[in-house]
Design an enzyme around this catalytic site. Sequence first.
Site, PDB file in Angstrom:
ATOM      1  N   PRO A  11      -7.939  -4.022 -13.505  1.00 32.96           N
ATOM      2  CA  PRO A  11      -7.100  -4.760 -14.308  1.00 32.96           C
ATOM      3  C   PRO A  11      -7.353  -5.165 -15.784  1.00 32.96           C
ATOM      4  O   PRO A  11      -8.511  -5.316 -15.878  1.00 32.96           O
ATOM      5  CB  PRO A  11      -6.787  -6.197 -13.330  1.00 32.96           C
ATOM      6  CG  PRO A  11      -8.099  -6.010 -12.499  1.00 32.96           C
ATOM      7  CD  PRO A  11      -8.371  -4.473 -12.051  1.00 32.96           C
ATOM      8  N   ASN A  12      -6.174  -5.313 -16.398  1.00 32.64           N
ATOM      9  CA  ASN A  12      -6.365  -5.609 -17.780  1.00 32.64           C
ATOM     10  C   ASN A  12      -7.366  -4.769 -18.751  1.00 32.64           C
ATOM     11  O   ASN A  12      -7.063  -4.753 -19.943  1.00 32.64           O
ATOM     12  CB  ASN A  12      -7.137  -7.046 -17.911  1.00 32.64           C
ATOM     13  CG  ASN A  12      -6.204  -7.958 -17.084  1.00 32.64           C
ATOM     14  OD1 ASN A  12      -5.174  -8.428 -17.299  1.00 32.64           O
ATOM     15  ND2 ASN A  12      -7.215  -8.741 -16.303  1.00 32.64           N
ATOM     16  N   ARG A  19      -7.371  -7.248 -26.079  1.00 29.16           N
ATOM     17  CA  ARG A  19      -8.011  -8.321 -25.312  1.00 29.16           C
ATOM     18  C   ARG A  19      -9.356  -8.616 -25.730  1.00 29.16           C
ATOM     19  O   ARG A  19     -10.209  -7.768 -26.176  1.00 29.16           O
ATOM     20  CB  ARG A  19      -7.982  -8.230 -23.783  1.00 29.16           C
ATOM     21  CG  ARG A  19      -8.936  -7.313 -23.285  1.00 29.16           C
ATOM     22  CD  ARG A  19      -8.714  -6.986 -21.738  1.00 29.16           C
ATOM     23  NE  ARG A  19      -9.205  -7.898 -20.958  1.00 29.16           N
ATOM     24  CZ  ARG A  19     -10.116  -7.722 -20.024  1.00 29.16           C
ATOM     25  NH1 ARG A  19     -10.511  -6.544 -19.564  1.00 29.16           N
ATOM     26  NH2 ARG A  19     -10.519  -8.800 -19.335  1.00 29.16           N
ATOM     27  N   TYR A  24     -15.078  -6.757 -25.680  1.00 28.24           N
ATOM     28  CA  TYR A  24     -14.528  -5.153 -25.335  1.00 28.24           C
ATOM     29  C   TYR A  24     -14.540  -4.282 -26.384  1.00 28.24           C
ATOM     30  O   TYR A  24     -13.976  -3.089 -26.248  1.00 28.24           O
ATOM     31  CB  TYR A  24     -13.535  -5.317 -24.431  1.00 28.24           C
ATOM     32  CG  TYR A  24     -13.660  -6.142 -23.321  1.00 28.24           C
ATOM     33  CD1 TYR A  24     -14.674  -5.775 -22.251  1.00 28.24           C
ATOM     34  CD2 TYR A  24     -12.854  -7.214 -22.916  1.00 28.24           C
ATOM     35  CE1 TYR A  24     -14.825  -6.498 -21.350  1.00 28.24           C
ATOM     36  CE2 TYR A  24     -13.094  -8.125 -21.879  1.00 28.24           C
ATOM     37  CZ  TYR A  24     -14.132  -7.583 -21.024  1.00 28.24           C
ATOM     38  OH  TYR A  24     -14.312  -8.588 -20.068  1.00 28.24           O
ATOM     39  N   ASN A  75     -14.715   1.358 -13.302  1.00 27.66           N
ATOM     40  CA  ASN A  75     -14.593   0.022 -13.848  1.00 27.66           C
ATOM     41  C   ASN A  75     -13.601  -0.780 -13.301  1.00 27.66           C
ATOM     42  O   ASN A  75     -12.428  -0.719 -13.552  1.00 27.66           O
ATOM     43  CB  ASN A  75     -14.434   0.303 -15.375  1.00 27.66           C
ATOM     44  CG  ASN A  75     -14.487  -1.183 -16.472  1.00 27.66           C
ATOM     45  OD1 ASN A  75     -14.910  -2.226 -15.368  1.00 27.66           O
ATOM     46  ND2 ASN A  75     -14.594  -1.323 -17.371  1.00 27.66           N
ATOM     47  N   ALA A  78     -12.203  -7.082 -12.981  1.00 28.95           N
ATOM     48  CA  ALA A  78     -12.773  -8.412 -12.430  1.00 28.95           C
ATOM     49  C   ALA A  78     -12.566  -8.184 -10.900  1.00 28.95           C
ATOM     50  O   ALA A  78     -13.323  -9.197 -10.264  1.00 28.95           O
ATOM     51  CB  ALA A  78     -11.043  -9.323 -12.624  1.00 28.95           C
ATOM     52  N   GLU A  99     -20.758   3.125 -11.501  1.00 25.06           N
ATOM     53  CA  GLU A  99     -20.319   1.745 -11.841  1.00 25.06           C
ATOM     54  C   GLU A  99     -20.378   1.421 -13.287  1.00 25.06           C
ATOM     55  O   GLU A  99     -21.375   1.693 -13.770  1.00 25.06           O
ATOM     56  CB  GLU A  99     -20.804   0.585 -11.140  1.00 25.06           C
ATOM     57  CG  GLU A  99     -20.438  -0.697 -11.513  1.00 25.06           C
ATOM     58  CD  GLU A  99     -20.764  -1.944 -10.636  1.00 25.06           C
ATOM     59  OE1 GLU A  99     -21.798  -1.780  -9.828  1.00 25.06           O
ATOM     60  OE2 GLU A  99     -20.595  -3.236 -11.035  1.00 25.06           O
ATOM     61  N   HIS A 101     -19.346  -1.135 -16.886  1.00 22.17           N
ATOM     62  CA  HIS A 101     -18.728  -2.201 -17.449  1.00 22.17           C
ATOM     63  C   HIS A 101     -18.965  -2.036 -18.811  1.00 22.17           C
ATOM     64  O   HIS A 101     -20.141  -1.757 -19.257  1.00 22.17           O
ATOM     65  CB  HIS A 101     -19.451  -3.474 -16.977  1.00 22.17           C
ATOM     66  CG  HIS A 101     -19.282  -3.790 -15.644  1.00 22.17           C
ATOM     67  ND1 HIS A 101     -17.927  -3.891 -15.015  1.00 22.17           N
ATOM     68  CD2 HIS A 101     -19.970  -3.491 -14.421  1.00 22.17           C
ATOM     69  CE1 HIS A 101     -17.967  -3.922 -13.749  1.00 22.17           C
ATOM     70  NE2 HIS A 101     -19.133  -3.804 -13.337  1.00 22.17           N
ATOM     71  N   ARG A 108     -22.882 -12.990 -18.974  1.00 21.66           N
ATOM     72  CA  ARG A 108     -21.762 -13.692 -19.138  1.00 21.66           C
ATOM     73  C   ARG A 108     -21.799 -14.691 -18.091  1.00 21.66           C
ATOM     74  O   ARG A 108     -22.681 -15.367 -17.334  1.00 21.66           O
ATOM     75  CB  ARG A 108     -20.631 -12.708 -19.036  1.00 21.66           C
ATOM     76  CG  ARG A 108     -20.603 -11.526 -20.102  1.00 21.66           C
ATOM     77  CD  ARG A 108     -19.449 -10.733 -20.117  1.00 21.66           C
ATOM     78  NE  ARG A 108     -18.243 -11.565 -20.393  1.00 21.66           N
ATOM     79  CZ  ARG A 108     -16.890 -10.932 -20.331  1.00 21.66           C
ATOM     80  NH1 ARG A 108     -17.002  -9.515 -19.987  1.00 21.66           N
ATOM     81  NH2 ARG A 108     -15.804 -11.563 -20.529  1.00 21.66           N
TER      82      ARG A 108
HETATM   83  C1  DQA Z   1     -15.645  -5.548 -17.312  1.00 23.25           C
HETATM   84  C2  DQA Z   1     -16.098  -7.020 -16.813  1.00 23.25           C
HETATM   85  C3  DQA Z   1     -15.341  -7.856 -15.887  1.00 23.25           C
HETATM   86  O1  DQA Z   1     -16.130  -8.949 -15.577  1.00 23.25           O
HETATM   87  C4  DQA Z   1     -14.173  -8.123 -16.568  1.00 23.25           C
HETATM   88  O2  DQA Z   1     -13.441  -8.923 -15.668  1.00 23.25           O
HETATM   89  C5  DQA Z   1     -13.432  -6.853 -17.037  1.00 23.25           C
HETATM   90  C6  DQA Z   1     -14.142  -5.794 -17.720  1.00 23.25           C
HETATM   91  C7  DQA Z   1     -16.452  -5.024 -18.373  1.00 23.25           C
HETATM   92  O3  DQA Z   1     -15.903  -3.602 -18.541  1.00 23.25           O
HETATM   93  O4  DQA Z   1     -17.141  -5.396 -18.999  1.00 23.25           O
HETATM   94  O5  DQA Z   1     -12.146  -6.810 -16.969  1.00 23.25           O
HETATM   95  O6  DQA Z   1     -15.731  -4.943 -16.225  1.00 23.25           O
END
Ligand code: DQA
Length: 149
Positions: A11-12, A19, A24, A75, A78, A99, A101, A108
Amino acid sequence: MNNKIIIINGPNLNLLGEREQSQYGNTTFDKLKDKCINKSKEIGLELDFVQSNIEGDLVNIIQESRKRFDGMIINAAAFTHTSVAIKDALEIFKKPIIELHISNIYKREEFRQKSLISDTVTGGIFGLGIDGYILAIISMQNLLKNENK
Ligand code: DQA
């Protein structure tokens, strides 16, 4: 035949470039997708690059991936911190999983410092920005090469 891999974004991440640029960066989702496709082509991997904001869709994508792909980069955004369903689906994949990020989740908020999927995956990359995607593609190629030896 080339190995086939999938990069799954949660998501997002479709709003990358818009964002929280301090976390990011300013690369858009489409630019990131192009970069990943180009890198994969360059090193001889076939890539599917997908994104969903919906947990159940991500579970379906992960389930279907077990028949179609040799490796997975995820990725889960959340859902990394909340989704037992995604963790359980990843357990079924039984092939290399990385995995990923973009940000350093361990630097964080406390709720981000726990990943429900880390103990299910082969390895992980975090905190290296968008470059993490390229590094993950190269690492996946190495993992698959070593498997085929
Ligand atoms: C994320 C880190 C997550 O905590 C966050 O909710 C994201 C992006 C990252 O790529 O750093 O949406 O996965």
